[in-house]
Structures are given as structure tokens and as C-alpha cells.
Scaffold this motif. Sequence first.
Motif, PDB file in Angstrom:
ATOM      1  N   PHE A 118       0.844  -1.201   0.000  1.00  0.00           N
ATOM      2  CA  PHE A 118       0.000   0.000   0.000  1.00  0.00           C
ATOM      3  C   PHE A 118       0.878   1.250   0.000  1.00  0.00           C
ATOM      4  CE2 PHE A 118      -2.994  -3.118   1.292  1.00  0.00           C
ATOM      5  CZ  PHE A 118      -4.278  -2.603   1.245  1.00  0.00           C
ATOM      6  N   ILE A 119       0.382   2.322  -0.620  1.00  0.00           N
ATOM      7  CA  ILE A 119       1.076   3.620  -0.630  1.00  0.00           C
ATOM      8  C   ILE A 119       0.405   4.533   0.399  1.00  0.00           C
ATOM      9  CG2 ILE A 119       1.686   5.635  -2.059  1.00  0.00           C
ATOM     10  CD1 ILE A 119       2.841   3.351  -3.500  1.00  0.00           C
ATOM     11  N   TYR A 120       1.232   5.147   1.227  1.00  0.00           N
ATOM     12  CA  TYR A 120       0.743   6.054   2.283  1.00  0.00           C
ATOM     13  C   TYR A 120       0.479   7.425   1.668  1.00  0.00           C
ATOM     14  CZ  TYR A 120       1.156   8.628   6.799  1.00  0.00           C
ATOM     15  OH  TYR A 120       0.968   9.421   7.899  1.00  0.00           O
ATOM     16  N   VAL A 121      -0.750   7.911   1.800  1.00  0.00           N
ATOM     17  CA  VAL A 121      -1.157   9.185   1.199  1.00  0.00           C
ATOM     18  C   VAL A 121      -1.560  10.162   2.305  1.00  0.00           C
ATOM     19  CG1 VAL A 121      -2.833  10.288  -0.343  1.00  0.00           C
ATOM     20  CG2 VAL A 121      -2.026   7.983  -0.855  1.00  0.00           C
ATOM     21  N   HIS A 122      -1.081  11.404   2.201  1.00  0.00           N
ATOM     22  CA  HIS A 122      -1.477  12.425   3.174  1.00  0.00           C
ATOM     23  C   HIS A 122      -2.665  13.210   2.641  1.00  0.00           C
ATOM     24  CE1 HIS A 122       2.910  11.940   4.362  1.00  0.00           C
ATOM     25  NE2 HIS A 122       2.196  11.452   5.346  1.00  0.00           N
ATOM     26  N   THR A 123      -3.812  12.963   3.198  1.00  0.00           N
ATOM     27  CA  THR A 123      -5.014  13.679   2.770  1.00  0.00           C
ATOM     28  C   THR A 123      -5.145  14.961   3.584  1.00  0.00           C
ATOM     29  OG1 THR A 123      -6.230  12.231   4.277  1.00  0.00           O
ATOM     30  CG2 THR A 123      -6.215  11.625   1.960  1.00  0.00           C
ATOM     31  N   PRO A 124      -5.862  15.956   3.051  1.00  0.00           N
ATOM     32  CA  PRO A 124      -5.882  17.259   3.746  1.00  0.00           C
ATOM     33  C   PRO A 124      -6.682  17.244   5.042  1.00  0.00           C
ATOM     34  CG  PRO A 124      -7.375  17.273   1.883  1.00  0.00           C
ATOM     35  CD  PRO A 124      -6.639  15.977   1.818  1.00  0.00           C
ATOM     36  N   ILE A 125      -6.278  18.128   5.928  1.00  0.00           N
ATOM     37  CA  ILE A 125      -6.985  18.308   7.202  1.00  0.00           C
ATOM     38  C   ILE A 125      -8.142  19.309   7.009  1.00  0.00           C
ATOM     39  CG2 ILE A 125      -6.710  19.082   9.609  1.00  0.00           C
ATOM     40  CD1 ILE A 125      -4.973  16.673   9.044  1.00  0.00           C
ATOM     41  N   ILE A 126      -7.890  20.308   6.170  1.00  0.00           N
ATOM     42  CA  ILE A 126      -8.938  21.295   5.876  1.00  0.00           C
ATOM     43  C   ILE A 126      -9.616  20.879   4.584  1.00  0.00           C
ATOM     44  CG2 ILE A 126      -9.434  23.718   5.392  1.00  0.00           C
ATOM     45  CD1 ILE A 126      -6.887  24.453   6.892  1.00  0.00           C
ATOM     46  N   THR A 127     -10.936  20.876   4.592  1.00  0.00           N
ATOM     47  CA  THR A 127     -11.667  20.359   3.437  1.00  0.00           C
ATOM     48  C   THR A 127     -12.929  21.183   3.205  1.00  0.00           C
ATOM     49  OG1 THR A 127     -12.846  18.424   2.597  1.00  0.00           O
ATOM     50  CG2 THR A 127     -12.804  18.695   4.953  1.00  0.00           C
TER      51      THR A 127
ATOM     52  N   SER B  26     -15.255  26.266   4.690  1.00  0.00           N
ATOM     53  CA  SER B  26     -14.307  25.159   4.821  1.00  0.00           C
ATOM     54  C   SER B  26     -14.364  24.629   6.240  1.00  0.00           C
ATOM     55  CB  SER B  26     -12.897  25.625   4.452  1.00  0.00           C
ATOM     56  OG  SER B  26     -12.496  26.655   5.320  1.00  0.00           O
ATOM     57  N   TYR B  27     -13.907  23.385   6.389  1.00  0.00           N
ATOM     58  CA  TYR B  27     -14.099  22.659   7.650  1.00  0.00           C
ATOM     59  C   TYR B  27     -12.884  21.782   7.959  1.00  0.00           C
ATOM     60  CZ  TYR B  27     -18.841  23.830   6.188  1.00  0.00           C
ATOM     61  OH  TYR B  27     -19.945  24.512   5.761  1.00  0.00           O
ATOM     62  N   LEU B  28     -12.815  21.304   9.210  1.00  0.00           N
ATOM     63  CA  LEU B  28     -11.854  20.245   9.542  1.00  0.00           C
ATOM     64  C   LEU B  28     -12.439  18.927   9.048  1.00  0.00           C
ATOM     65  CD1 LEU B  28     -10.838  21.160  13.213  1.00  0.00           C
ATOM     66  CD2 LEU B  28      -9.567  21.590  11.096  1.00  0.00           C
ATOM     67  N   THR B  29     -11.602  18.086   8.486  1.00  0.00           N
ATOM     68  CA  THR B  29     -12.110  16.864   7.851  1.00  0.00           C
ATOM     69  C   THR B  29     -12.709  15.874   8.858  1.00  0.00           C
ATOM     70  OG1 THR B  29     -11.580  15.103   6.295  1.00  0.00           O
ATOM     71  CG2 THR B  29      -9.883  15.617   7.918  1.00  0.00           C
ATOM     72  N   VAL B  30     -13.783  15.193   8.458  1.00  0.00           N
ATOM     73  CA  VAL B  30     -14.320  14.098   9.283  1.00  0.00           C
ATOM     74  C   VAL B  30     -13.750  12.754   8.837  1.00  0.00           C
ATOM     75  CG1 VAL B  30     -16.500  15.253   9.858  1.00  0.00           C
ATOM     76  CG2 VAL B  30     -16.395  13.774   7.837  1.00  0.00           C
ATOM     77  N   SER B  31     -13.120  12.738   7.648  1.00  0.00           N
ATOM     78  CA  SER B  31     -12.585  11.487   7.091  1.00  0.00           C
ATOM     79  C   SER B  31     -11.766  11.825   5.863  1.00  0.00           C
ATOM     80  CB  SER B  31     -13.750  10.569   6.699  1.00  0.00           C
ATOM     81  OG  SER B  31     -13.335   9.618   5.732  1.00  0.00           O
ATOM     82  N   GLY B  32     -10.674  11.103   5.664  1.00  0.00           N
ATOM     83  CA  GLY B  32      -9.845  11.338   4.483  1.00  0.00           C
ATOM     84  C   GLY B  32     -10.310  10.528   3.270  1.00  0.00           C
ATOM     85  N   GLN B  33     -11.401   9.805   3.431  1.00  0.00           N
ATOM     86  CA  GLN B  33     -11.794   8.823   2.413  1.00  0.00           C
ATOM     87  C   GLN B  33     -11.966   9.378   0.995  1.00  0.00           C
ATOM     88  OE1 GLN B  33     -15.492   6.694   3.179  1.00  0.00           O
ATOM     89  NE2 GLN B  33     -15.784   6.599   0.963  1.00  0.00           N
ATOM     90  N   LEU B  34     -12.740  10.456   0.843  1.00  0.00           N
ATOM     91  CA  LEU B  34     -13.033  10.914  -0.516  1.00  0.00           C
ATOM     92  C   LEU B  34     -11.742  11.300  -1.226  1.00  0.00           C
ATOM     93  CD1 LEU B  34     -16.316  12.987  -0.025  1.00  0.00           C
ATOM     94  CD2 LEU B  34     -16.028  10.534  -0.366  1.00  0.00           C
TER      95      LEU B  34
ATOM     96  N   THR C 260      -8.792  13.157  12.534  1.00  0.00           N
ATOM     97  CA  THR C 260     -10.097  13.511  11.981  1.00  0.00           C
ATOM     98  C   THR C 260     -10.916  14.149  13.101  1.00  0.00           C
ATOM     99  OG1 THR C 260     -10.756  11.231  12.390  1.00  0.00           O
ATOM    100  CG2 THR C 260     -10.187  11.777  10.146  1.00  0.00           C
ATOM    101  N   PHE C 261     -11.922  14.905  12.720  1.00  0.00           N
ATOM    102  CA  PHE C 261     -12.616  15.776  13.676  1.00  0.00           C
ATOM    103  C   PHE C 261     -14.124  15.641  13.529  1.00  0.00           C
ATOM    104  CE2 PHE C 261      -8.606  17.343  12.159  1.00  0.00           C
ATOM    105  CZ  PHE C 261      -7.925  17.674  13.320  1.00  0.00           C
ATOM    106  N   ARG C 262     -14.798  15.495  14.627  1.00  0.00           N
ATOM    107  CA  ARG C 262     -16.259  15.426  14.548  1.00  0.00           C
ATOM    108  C   ARG C 262     -16.884  16.232  15.670  1.00  0.00           C
ATOM    109  NH1 ARG C 262     -17.517   9.500  11.851  1.00  0.00           N
ATOM    110  NH2 ARG C 262     -15.732   9.714  10.436  1.00  0.00           N
ATOM    111  N   ALA C 263     -17.735  17.169  15.260  1.00  0.00           N
ATOM    112  CA  ALA C 263     -18.417  18.014  16.243  1.00  0.00           C
ATOM    113  C   ALA C 263     -19.696  17.328  16.712  1.00  0.00           C
ATOM    114  CB  ALA C 263     -18.719  19.377  15.614  1.00  0.00           C
TER     115      ALA C 263
END
Length: 464
Positions: free
Chosen positions: A156-165, A205-213, A231-234
Motif C-alpha cells: 500500500f502507498i501512504y497518502v497524506h489527505t488534507p486536514i482542511i476540506t 471550509s471545515y476540519l475533515t471528518v474522514s480522508g476517504q473521498l 479527523t474531527f467530529r463536532a
Amino acid sequence: MTIKISVAAARGVEFIDSQVQLSGWVRTRRDSKAGFSFVELNDGTSLGNIQIIVPQSLPDYETIIKSITPGSSILAEGVLKASPAKGQNTEVEATSIKLIGGSDAAVYPLQKKGHSLEFLRSIAHLRVRTNTFGAVARIRNTVSYSIHRFFQDNGFIYVHTPIITASDCEGAGQMFRVTTIDANNPPRDADGKIDYSKDFFGKSSYLTVSGQLNVETYCIGLGKVYTFGPTFRAENSNTSRHAAEFWMIEPEIAFCELPENMDWAERFLKRLISDVLTERREDIEFFNKTDSTLIDTLNHVVASNFVRLTYTDAVSILEKCGRKFDYQVSWGIDLQSEHERYLTEEHFKSPVILYDYPRTIKPFYMRLNSDGRTVRAMDVLVPKVGEIIGGSEREYRLDVLEERMREQKLEIEAYNWYADLRRYGTAPHSGFGLGLERALMFITGIANIRDVLPFPRTPGNCDY
Ligand code: 4AD
Ligand code: MG
């Protein structure tokens, strides 16, 4: 020659009869009448301490020994000896002790008596010096490393997904807004509403709830990828299993359908557990003292085949089981923790993978089954924790995806980039998310998520 070693190394037999130097924090000191003081030293490298024997014959004994109080930091030199005492291989016969940083015993918050986890939460900056939080920190580290090893070993390749989305992956509207707008003087549109087109990114814009998309885009191009980040959930749910900031591991696999996705999830979880069992044995044995079923349960999970069962079959088991639940079960409900725990702890007594959930309770991106009413979702449930992993096969047919987006009232335009993955070289693909803290709760037996996070963020709590 003096060798600088860690407490973990000093507790082994490798350096016996060497002149060693150790530094760390004093746990306890006991003065005997026979002309010695015994100092228990810990430096975080292992659960256990090393005992340092300080002879009264040391020239500055009186001054040194008075200042060596619990919590103080010292530098000790001496000869490492095989120990005659039970429960330890070695001890240090000190030839010199230097106090580095004192600690006033009258006010040091960590006294020798056991403290409650609740009290320790109020001193999160000091609690890592206790056995429990030191062990949690070491296990958290080992699990994190094991996660990378599992995926790297499997290509697997490690990918850095964004924190702000700008997109809400789970569609649950539980996002923290990121803004530079002055709350006291926000720009307003013609209707008097706050005009976020004037905000930093020209939109909300928001803090990400998941890097999936985001990670899906790399999957459709690199094949096997994973992201591992905060990941962040309010969510305003004050439970022992939810945090506002937590870490999630999300693999995504191309040309992979749901059953294979389940295989990956099962292998992955077993690998993390077996790595901790071998590499953090002392820490796990410590937690096994609080919950004597812990090691048996972990061994059982590594050896067992996870039960796989549809949501529909699970609902029928729950309806017939004769148990009174707080929240009544019927087809179509989102299963509650009490239902999940009944299935895994009492009915099957094993981890359970539930799949094929009602379309109405799951996000837009999950692949619709041919029955039209369920989607190819899967949740992995384990005893005591309940849901530890959530995942699915993704909808890779453009027309069905758009239908699901309309159904969930998403702004289709905003997800154009996501739809492009279905326009150009679409492929079946699947993935899942493991909550790191849920995994740590399961592995340590710790019941509250606040005690497996170094600095927990929950509603009303954002100290440090
Ligand atoms: O089930 P969830 O919401 O799934 C997703 O976010 C998918 N995008 C994952 C994917 O398919 N790539 O969250 C996944 C896991 C849960 O099973 C749980 O372990 C953990 O994340 N989790 C939380 N952990 C702590 N606090 C919270 N508030 C959590 N919400 C979810
Ligand atoms: Mg879930």
C-alpha cells in the motif's frame, strides 16, 4: 568506560557488571537502616523500574538523598549487578547520583497511592508518568508503527489527505468550521446572512471528518493506498467512545469488492493485536491485571474467524433474542451500541462483521445492492467497544452515485471531482476506517476514550 543505557536495557542481562549511566524520574525512595537507600527509577522505556541502591558511604549522601523525592529527575552512575531480589533481574549499585530537577514532595500531584483515571485526566500533562498512561503511550506507538508495517508489507502507498476540506464525507453535518472571519464583524450578504464567499478560501471550509473521498482519488490511480491522520467530529455526544478529535486509518483498494474488503479488515486488526501481544508483553500483562480476561480475549480474536452476517439477519436475531433494549429494534434503525454489544459479546462471543445495511442510514458513496434497499456497507464489531471499523464497497456507477447524491440532498456540482473518478476509468473499489482510539480501547481494556488519547478533546474540554 561508562555506558549510557535506558532503564529497559538495564533491566535485561546484557549489561551486567558494566559501569552504567542512567537518567529518569524517581518513582519512590525507601531508606533502610542497613546503610542504604533504594530508589525506583523510571525513564518511560518500560513499565518496570530499575532499582538503584545508594550506599550511605557516598560522600554527599545526606544532601543527595533528601532531594531525591518522587517526580524528581536524576542522573545515576554505578555498576549494574544481577539482583538477588525477586521480580527483577538487575539493580544498580550507585557510585554517584546527581539531582537534575527537584520535585517538592509536599505538592507533587502524583503520590504513591493509586489515583483515579478521572483525577488523572485533570493533570494530563503529568499523567504519562504513571504506569497506566506510560503503558498506553507505548502501546499507541507500537500500534501506529504496526499499522504502517502492515500496509507497507502489503504494497500500500501512504497518502497524506488534507486536514482542511470543503466536503462532508459522512454527510452527517458534524463538521467544525474553519474560518478567519471576524465573529464580531462578519461580512453579510443581501439577506443578512454571513457571507462565506468572503472567507479565507472564498467558500465555507471545515476540519475533515474522514480522508476517504480524497484517498479514493489516489486509489483510482495507485491501486492500494491508505491514509492515517487526525479527523474531527463536532458530535455533541458525551459518550465514553466518542472524541471530537481522533485518529483514523483508512485504506482504499481498487478492483476490490466487499468480501475482500472484509478479509483486509480482519487481517489488519489481527496483525495489530498480535504485534502488541509480542512486542508490548509487559504492558499488556499490566492491563491484564485490571481485566483478567484481556489476554485471553486478544488471543481469541487473533485465532478466530470473524462472524460475517447481514444487517437483516442481525436485526432478526435481536428481535427474537428476548432481551429488552433501551432502543427498540426494527429493520431500518441505526443499530445502537447496546445492540452491537449484544451481538458480539453475548450472541456470537466473537468479533462480528455486519454488512448490507439499509440505504437510508448510510452515506451516499456506498454501493447500492441489486435489492435497491441495502448498500454494501460493513461494520466490524468487537466485545466491549462495539463498532471499531466502518467501511464499504464504493458506488462506482456514475448514474447510481448521482441518484444517491440527489436523494441525500447533496450539491452535485461540489462533488464533480469525485464523480470524475466514475467518468474516467471507473473501477469497483472498497475501503474502511479504523478508529485508532477504539482499537486502543479494545487492546488495553481501557473503558474511556479519554484515557487512550494524550490530550482528549470532547464537548466542553479543550485544555492544553
Ligand atoms: O464509521 P465511520 O464514520 O466511517 C468513515 O468515516 C468512513 N469514511 C471510513 C472509510 O470507509 N474510509 O468512522 C470509522 C471509524 C469508526 O468505526 C470508529 O472506530 C471511528 O472511526 N470513529 C470514532 N472514534 C472516536 N470518536 C468518534 N467520534 C468517532 N467516530 C468514528
Ligand atoms: Mg460508522
